[in-house]
Design an enzyme around this catalytic site. Sequence first.
Site, PDB file in Angstrom:
ATOM      1  N   LYS A   1      -9.561 -18.487  13.978  1.00 40.90           N
ATOM      2  CA  LYS A   1      -8.232 -19.085  14.167  1.00 40.90           C
ATOM      3  C   LYS A   1      -7.212 -17.947  14.252  1.00 40.90           C
ATOM      4  O   LYS A   1      -7.319 -16.955  13.508  1.00 40.90           O
ATOM      5  CB  LYS A   1      -7.940 -19.996  12.963  1.00 40.90           C
ATOM      6  CG  LYS A   1      -6.685 -20.849  13.080  1.00 40.90           C
ATOM      7  CD  LYS A   1      -6.557 -21.736  11.819  1.00 40.90           C
ATOM      8  CE  LYS A   1      -5.356 -22.679  11.898  1.00 40.90           C
ATOM      9  NZ  LYS A   1      -5.261 -23.555  10.702  1.00 40.90           N
TER      10      LYS A   1
ATOM     11  N   SER B   1      -4.597 -28.379  12.012  1.00 35.39           N
ATOM     12  CA  SER B   1      -4.044 -27.358  12.887  1.00 35.39           C
ATOM     13  C   SER B   1      -5.095 -26.434  13.503  1.00 35.39           C
ATOM     14  O   SER B   1      -4.797 -25.721  14.452  1.00 35.39           O
ATOM     15  CB  SER B   1      -3.049 -26.513  12.095  1.00 35.39           C
ATOM     16  OG  SER B   1      -3.727 -25.808  11.070  1.00 35.39           O
TER      17      SER B   1
ATOM     18  N   SER C   1      -6.528 -29.107   7.599  1.00 33.05           N
ATOM     19  CA  SER C   1      -6.529 -28.449   8.911  1.00 33.05           C
ATOM     20  C   SER C   1      -7.885 -27.942   9.387  1.00 33.05           C
ATOM     21  O   SER C   1      -8.011 -27.534  10.540  1.00 33.05           O
ATOM     22  CB  SER C   1      -5.535 -27.288   8.917  1.00 33.05           C
ATOM     23  OG  SER C   1      -4.226 -27.775   9.084  1.00 33.05           O
TER      24      SER C   1
END
Lengths: 483, 494
Positions: B80, B155, B179
């Site tokens: 990420k 996310s 997330s």
Amino acid sequence: MSGWEAVIGIETHVELSTHSKMFCSCAVDVAGPPNSACCPVCLALPGALPVPNEKAIEGIIKIGLALECTINESSLFYRKNYFYPDLPKNYQISQYTFPVCEGGKLDIDVDGTTMTVGITRVHMEEDTGKSTHIGGGGGRIHDADHTLLDFNRAGVPLVEIVTEPDIRSAAEARAYGAEIQRIVFALGVSDAKLEAGSMRFDVNVSVRPVGDEVLGTRTETKNVNSLRAVQRAIEYEIDRQINVLETGGKVIQETRHWNEDTGVTISMRIKEESEDYRYFQDPDLLPLETSAEWREEIRRGLPELPAARRARFIDAGTDAVTAGLLVDDSDLSTLFEDAVASGASGRAVGIWLTGEVVAYSRRTGTPIPDTSLTAPHLGELTGMVDEGKLSFSAAKEVLIAVMDGEGTPGDVAEAKDLFQVSDSGAIESAVESVLAENPDAVNKIRSGETKPLGFLVGQVMRQMGGRADPKVVHSLLRKRTGA
Amino acid sequence: MGDLADLTILDAGDGLRAGDFSSADLLEAVTRRAAVTEAHLHAYLTLDHEGAAQAAEAADASFAKGEDRGLLQGIPIALKDNMCTRGIETTASSRILDGWKPPYDATVVTRLREAGAVITGKTNLDEFAMGSSTENSAYGPTRNPWNTDKVPGGSSGGSAVTTAVGSAFGSLGSDTGGSVRQPAALTGVVGMKPTYGIVSRYGLIAFASSLDQIGPFSRSVADSVAMLDVISGFDPRDATSINAPVPNFGGSLDRGVAGLKIGVVTEFMGEGIDPHVITATRAMADRLAGAGAEVVEATLPSVEYALSAYYLIAPAECSSNLARFDGIRFGHRTQVEGTTEEMMAHTRAEGFGPEVIRRILLGTYALSAGYYDAFYGQAQKVRTLVRNDFTAAYGHVDVLISPTTPTTAFSVGEKAADPIAMYYSDLCTIPSNLAGDPAISVPIGLDDAGLPVGFQVMAPSLGEEVMYQVAAEVERLAGFTERALLATSTVVAP
């Protein structure tokens, strides 16, 4: 200021002289080339996290113990949020509730009287970077053309010591500041240099009519960077506030800036409402636990504090003023301790050190350790004076020569032929010849005047080349003239 | 045999060790997969072709010399883009970090490199991990491979998608309120949030420090264990890191659930949850009972306040964490001339997206004098109550189960204009973050629309072993082998 009483509290910031910064492993090197002692943590790069420096915690616990504080078993780090370019995270890691140390006191001596100043709290925080504002003339950010930022100081461990509003005069405030400085220095946790900014004061001042219980509105004055400035800034602020009140005005709660050159405090014109720092517990740091064993270990390792040392020097024979002077100078106190330990008179050594030794050092610009003076020299010198072998003035001459490196006091006195003559035969013959030369004086003495006796002593001393023991001369003359 | 890119990490590892293929072959497979899927999905923000090729070559050299640093050696993994990678652009999907190349690696990145993993690149996310759909990215949204009209969740949507479609064998996300687990559920992969403190946060661009935790996405429960094994453990650079040996995560993977007591969270099986999701969850609970577990109802009475508490605590922390983005030391700086304050204000207004600004404002307000007690202080009390609820529940059950998300994947744009509706998609995942406990989402099937359904297993602090034990049984019982449409090279072959 008759009819008015000042109420003063002091916040002292002390930069700790740890090897590394408060929350990262960067070296503490504030004076190094700009931005040479920085890393992702103290530059607040994204993703970087703080880890507390155990040595700094040890340092603040030492200060807390020296100020007789309670050391909290568990204390909390908070974030103090405000935007400023030299504060990399735009929040400062500090403490709020549960600081490391709370509720202590410090006894200070003001003109021979002891008073107690309560210590509210001693807490741990981190320093900011340094801004240099270029252009605009004011040296302030608002009118600068541009600002240079040096983050070497960002994250240096900073201890804040907060007093109760127990102080009532500028002189007391100064005495408090001086004693805090001595303690911090003696603990070895900071170089405690006011001129270098490693110790700084904020002074809170208010005034109220004598007898009033309610506190007046206070101001906080910053940029107070010397003990003299503490005294002057407070004196100024007390006068200013009394003047404001006596002319029907109101003191505004505000932050003021001490200007050392003009000797006045000026309002920093911060907005009416007080700044909201939005304190909250720092989620990057767990509660700081200090075990009973660790606290005890630190307590056992504490050095002798200045007050205890002064008391010990007084026990060794010095007066309070001399003891204070000795304790404030590590070179003098080392010489003093060593000389006294080897049997010299504390009273005499103290007088020589704070008198002629300091005078020599100032006159010649030579630091005391760079002279040839040693503790055994002091022992020998004071011994010879005590035994009557050297007059005081001869001893002074010997000391200077010793400091110049001409040898031991004995060798110097010998070489310069400065030993006193205690042999009463030689003195007696000098007395006889002076009496014979000054019949008028002798007659005056015999008729009851005492004044000429001093004159005769001087004459004998002159004939003896200053080497006679004045006590012996005096007593011989009295005997012979019947005075 | 299918495409190499569809193998699990463990199967790929077997092949590497058997000499069937090389790490370079695996990298080539995921790179080829990315080449055909990225145009549709936009999971990656940066592909580090050069660094990945070097790492694959190094891994192959290690294998050739008989050096074996464990299960991730030679395996292509995606990160990420809120984890710092030395010299590789790291943006957190924010304009304010456009072009920023960190001078250091996050601890998890260091651990992956030391384990011989091949880092493929950086994946898309909701800006600063604030969002549940990966629509709040300054660089454009990521799409769901099961239906590109749908969001992948967020996310960590980009990371979820790389693992789902085989443009990586596994990936790391960060989970502040769900997330990792929520996008895992919405894209049909395994996503796990570890106990707070067992994976270092050093180098993770902070959203909400007391809640953030890095966790793995994988295509199997065993792969999840292999990844957590590498990234977990004490880190002296993170003061909240737990200084104790980590649990034996995979110690009970094959033990089944006989004798375990499993609690179905009542509060997540009713109002606010899609009936089809409830039905699927209930069916899996029954199958666990059939497999020998004692399945009971469990209640977490305070969780009805958890979402509100979370949306005070997380914004409060973020308002302070994001203060450092001021244009002075790194990242975007405004061109507008003015005072220092104006420079900082313009920089932040230009650099942050609307959701980030919304949360900074919320958090600043919640911490302000006069409001602190009513908002932030109260939220902290609720957090304690939620923790207490979990403690009480774990007094009589070994693990808790629930749906991972109230619904399956929703449409792009559907909730973009309604923040509250968006916040509700983390309803079932947020409590574990408030408690600091581990939780995992395992795919158990598809709904009528052909979208994956996630099943959540929650365990007490440091209870990863029993959590994985149950998750592995769920995986066996579900037998979920469907792959996203775009993941099948036959469909998307150029």
